[in-house]
Design a protein around this motif. Sequence first.
Motif, PDB file in Angstrom:
ATOM      1  N   GLN A  41       0.840  -1.204   0.000  1.00  0.00           N
ATOM      2  CA  GLN A  41       0.000   0.000   0.000  1.00  0.00           C
ATOM      3  C   GLN A  41       0.874   1.253   0.000  1.00  0.00           C
ATOM      4  N   PRO A  42       0.451   2.323  -0.703  1.00  0.00           N
ATOM      5  CA  PRO A  42      -0.837   2.522  -1.372  1.00  0.00           C
ATOM      6  C   PRO A  42      -0.900   2.054  -2.823  1.00  0.00           C
ATOM      7  N   PHE A  43      -0.026   1.150  -3.235  1.00  0.00           N
ATOM      8  CA  PHE A  43      -0.089   0.440  -4.515  1.00  0.00           C
ATOM      9  C   PHE A  43       0.357   1.256  -5.732  1.00  0.00           C
ATOM     10  N   GLY A  44       0.384   2.565  -5.616  1.00  0.00           N
ATOM     11  CA  GLY A  44       0.782   3.369  -6.771  1.00  0.00           C
ATOM     12  C   GLY A  44       0.836   4.831  -6.402  1.00  0.00           C
ATOM     13  N   HIS A  45       1.148   5.656  -7.362  1.00  0.00           N
ATOM     14  CA  HIS A  45       1.308   7.094  -7.106  1.00  0.00           C
ATOM     15  C   HIS A  45       0.048   7.899  -7.376  1.00  0.00           C
TER      16      HIS A  45
END
Length: 488
Positions: free
Chosen positions: A391-395
């Motif tokens: 987490q948070p898995f991406g930007h």
Amino acid sequence: MDLNIFSKGKSVYNRAKHEAAERALSQALKMLAGSSDKNYQRLASAFGRIAESKQQKMVADWLQDYLSPGKPGTEYFNRLINDIHPNVRKNYIAKTIVSLFFRDPKVSERLIEEVGINAPNLIVISPSMRCNLDCVGCYAGNYTKADDLDPEIVDKVVTEAKELGIRFFVITGGEPFVYKPLLGLFEKHSDVSFQVYTNGSLIDEFLAEELVRLGNVAPAISIEGFEKETDQRRGKGTFERVMRAMDNLREQGAVFAFSTTASRKNIDVITSDEFIDLMIEKGAMYGWYFSYIPIGKSPDLAYMPSPKERDKLRRGVNRIRSEKPILVADFWNDGTLTGGCLAAGRKYLHINNKGDVEPCVFCHFATDNIKEKSLLEALQSPFFQAIRKRQPFGHNLLRPCPIIDHPDILREAVEKHGARATHEGAESLITELQEGLEEYASGMEEVAAPVWETEYQWAQDWLDEEQKAAAARAEAMNRKQKEASPTA
């Protein structure tokens, strides 16, 4: 290492400090009845002074703006204070605000130091999956009373959660009010607050009166729009029963919410002025927007809001918040306000009617069962750790979900840790639906990228903070595991 801190008689929670904050806020709300705009603004300033964490300060800044001239905050607070029974103001509103927005940051600091995790903000429990409706696309199936979770287990979960400083619980299902021990649970744990997702069909005058007497419960009533949309998904006559339930609750002075599932069939309706004005007229104080997720009976990717429709929902919810005296939240698009995905114990988790500990109510996979382990042990499971670590898995926090926005992450975590599907057909998310979900995620990335870059620069602070917090949790857990290892 003994992972069960409860057996040692420890608690990371400062009960006295929390209860003092609840009393102070309850008294402030009581004094504000019929108050002026200036007094509401003083309340917002007081929130700003006691805010400690970045999230708390963000809430305080939002409140200051919400109560400024031309905004709907004053009208909303007049509704909240004058239309809600004093018992509910004290035992639900004050408790919930303190629990969710003004938790002592030292609680999380101590947990990270001692066991390598931070306590979730809330726990979701489905004590029963029985339901008296048969809604299209619902993840509840055919269950009997024998499938219900034992009341002693539910009580155990709430008790252990309270020792971790968790003071807010969500009850869902199925239809929660078919579960007979429910009101007894609310009464026994009068020191915490509960939100109940319900179809509303069982909320008669007597139940509405009971909920106000208890004071610490808020129903969130499912509705899909007006009569056409609601009855189409939930069955003929459902809309009429929902209207009657809302009337019963409003007349008693209960606090309640509406809960709606966005699909390709109702986006325009559920974000319309007409629908929101009806919810305000009926007495709803807040509302939840969920997007259809392809789980449960006959999962259908075509029923999901398209990426463009999901962005349309985001814009509609933002407009409602800025113009209407009702608070609304979007479970997916508001990832920007929560630092991304909440699941796997970062902010919440779900315990189903069999005791399986799932990352969230839409993610039906588990490695642990609460009948066999403590809540703390379940939070420390390698499966949950793997999800939290990513987490948070991406930007882009407009794409927070490991089910529909980053489906490869869920599949990898399930396969690596041998998580089992918790009901028949749940595995379709990582098997036959995977290709379609990856295509959907790609489309959502294309739609959300320019929105994130142009409208959400402020959320980068959230992203930075969450990445640092995730790194701190991982480091603390690694340290604890080394200490526990016989070869360390």
